[in-house]
Motif scaffolding. Structure first.
Motif, PDB file in Angstrom:
ATOM      1  N   ASP A  16      39.090  49.516  67.099  1.00  0.00           N
ATOM      2  CA  ASP A  16      38.813  50.754  66.372  1.00  0.00           C
ATOM      3  C   ASP A  16      39.859  50.655  64.994  1.00  0.00           C
ATOM      4  O   ASP A  16      40.853  50.065  64.924  1.00  0.00           O
ATOM      5  CB  ASP A  16      39.221  51.878  67.080  1.00  0.00           C
ATOM      6  N   ARG A  83      32.900  63.889  64.966  1.00  0.00           N
ATOM      7  CA  ARG A  83      31.535  62.943  64.743  1.00  0.00           C
ATOM      8  C   ARG A  83      31.472  63.538  63.239  1.00  0.00           C
ATOM      9  O   ARG A  83      30.939  64.772  62.952  1.00  0.00           O
ATOM     10  CB  ARG A  83      30.450  63.058  65.684  1.00  0.00           C
ATOM     11  N   SER A  95      28.117  56.674  60.180  1.00  0.00           N
ATOM     12  CA  SER A  95      28.388  57.975  61.259  1.00  0.00           C
ATOM     13  C   SER A  95      29.426  57.583  61.939  1.00  0.00           C
ATOM     14  O   SER A  95      29.532  56.251  62.757  1.00  0.00           O
ATOM     15  CB  SER A  95      27.253  58.075  62.149  1.00  0.00           C
ATOM     16  N   ALA A  97      33.138  58.379  64.481  1.00  0.00           N
ATOM     17  CA  ALA A  97      33.640  59.171  65.517  1.00  0.00           C
ATOM     18  C   ALA A  97      35.192  59.065  65.705  1.00  0.00           C
ATOM     19  O   ALA A  97      35.616  57.865  65.399  1.00  0.00           O
ATOM     20  CB  ALA A  97      33.166  59.001  66.935  1.00  0.00           C
ATOM     21  N   ARG A 118      36.129  55.215  65.144  1.00  0.00           N
ATOM     22  CA  ARG A 118      34.900  54.030  65.676  1.00  0.00           C
ATOM     23  C   ARG A 118      33.670  54.310  64.792  1.00  0.00           C
ATOM     24  O   ARG A 118      33.204  55.514  64.582  1.00  0.00           O
ATOM     25  CB  ARG A 118      34.722  54.331  66.922  1.00  0.00           C
ATOM     26  N   ASP A 119      32.846  53.134  64.432  1.00  0.00           N
ATOM     27  CA  ASP A 119      31.494  53.273  63.729  1.00  0.00           C
ATOM     28  C   ASP A 119      30.403  53.472  64.899  1.00  0.00           C
ATOM     29  O   ASP A 119      30.499  52.668  65.642  1.00  0.00           O
ATOM     30  CB  ASP A 119      31.359  52.109  63.017  1.00  0.00           C
ATOM     31  N   GLU A 120      29.691  54.737  64.712  1.00  0.00           N
ATOM     32  CA  GLU A 120      28.874  55.106  65.499  1.00  0.00           C
ATOM     33  C   GLU A 120      27.296  55.063  64.951  1.00  0.00           C
ATOM     34  O   GLU A 120      26.472  55.762  65.444  1.00  0.00           O
ATOM     35  CB  GLU A 120      29.147  56.284  66.544  1.00  0.00           C
ATOM     36  N   THR A 121      27.263  54.431  63.845  1.00  0.00           N
ATOM     37  CA  THR A 121      26.155  54.550  62.971  1.00  0.00           C
ATOM     38  C   THR A 121      24.795  53.933  63.755  1.00  0.00           C
ATOM     39  O   THR A 121      23.806  54.656  63.911  1.00  0.00           O
ATOM     40  CB  THR A 121      26.440  53.635  61.926  1.00  0.00           C
ATOM     41  N   ARG A 123      24.354  53.946  67.143  1.00  0.00           N
ATOM     42  CA  ARG A 123      24.353  54.826  68.054  1.00  0.00           C
ATOM     43  C   ARG A 123      23.347  56.271  67.700  1.00  0.00           C
ATOM     44  O   ARG A 123      22.668  56.674  68.275  1.00  0.00           O
ATOM     45  CB  ARG A 123      25.450  54.994  69.066  1.00  0.00           C
ATOM     46  N   PHE A 124      24.100  56.822  66.468  1.00  0.00           N
ATOM     47  CA  PHE A 124      23.601  57.922  65.912  1.00  0.00           C
ATOM     48  C   PHE A 124      21.985  57.553  65.589  1.00  0.00           C
ATOM     49  O   PHE A 124      21.184  58.501  65.784  1.00  0.00           O
ATOM     50  CB  PHE A 124      24.401  58.319  64.606  1.00  0.00           C
ATOM     51  N   GLU A 127      19.975  57.618  68.665  1.00  0.00           N
ATOM     52  CA  GLU A 127      19.751  58.879  69.037  1.00  0.00           C
ATOM     53  C   GLU A 127      18.595  59.750  68.280  1.00  0.00           C
ATOM     54  O   GLU A 127      18.047  60.547  68.785  1.00  0.00           O
ATOM     55  CB  GLU A 127      21.078  59.692  69.348  1.00  0.00           C
TER      56      GLU A 127
END
Length: 144
Positions: A16, A83, A95, A97, A118-121, A123-124, A127
């Motif tokens: 992270d 987020r 995106s 978090a 954390r890069d949640e691009t 996952r975003f 979704e």
């Protein structure tokens, strides 16, 4: 027996991003994961403001909250995962978090904020695609 933790080693190997900013919002720490995530080297990021990674449209709101936290010494985000959108060096939207913690001097004065990001691009986007597909299927079911 307690073993001392080597912060530098931890920060350099963790997956992270760790970004620390001082009371004014200037970056004072930038680990290798932050470089991988945002594209800026440590040298490029150090001393710059967090505007480096904040989309322009969100900067006013960010700084309002940041300065309020510095003045009050309190944040409501200490235990919550935030987020929000971010931007990298190439201008790509991300995106992310993250969690934050307030840093204090030995005398107790608030000196800055650390964010673990954390890069949640991916996952975003996944979704978002699933929500879109669900809406399409619900619309089809209502037409039947």
């Amino acid at each position: 027996m307690t073993t001392a933790i080597d912060f530098a080693q931890l920060a350099n190997v963790i997956g992270d991003a760790i970004v620390i900013s001082d009371a004014a919002g200037d970056i004072t720490f930038w680990n290798p994961a932050a470089t991988r995530m945002f594209g800026y080297t440590e040298g490029e990021a150090m001393g710059r403001t967090l505007d480096l990674i904040i989309p322009e449209r969100l900067r006013g709101r960010h700084w309002e909250g940041y300065h309020k936290t510095m003045a009050s010494g309190e944040t409501r985000y200490g235990n919550d995962v935030l987020r929000v959108p971010a931007v990298d060096k190439a201008g790509r939207s991300l995106s992310i978090a993250f969690t934050v913690a307030l840093l204090h001097s030995p005398e107790g004065a608030l000196t800055g904020i650390v964010a673990v990001i954390r890069d949640e691009t991916a996952r975003f986007q996944e979704e978002r695609g699933l929500r879109k597909r669900l809406a399409e299927l619900e619309a089809q079911a209502q037409q039947s």
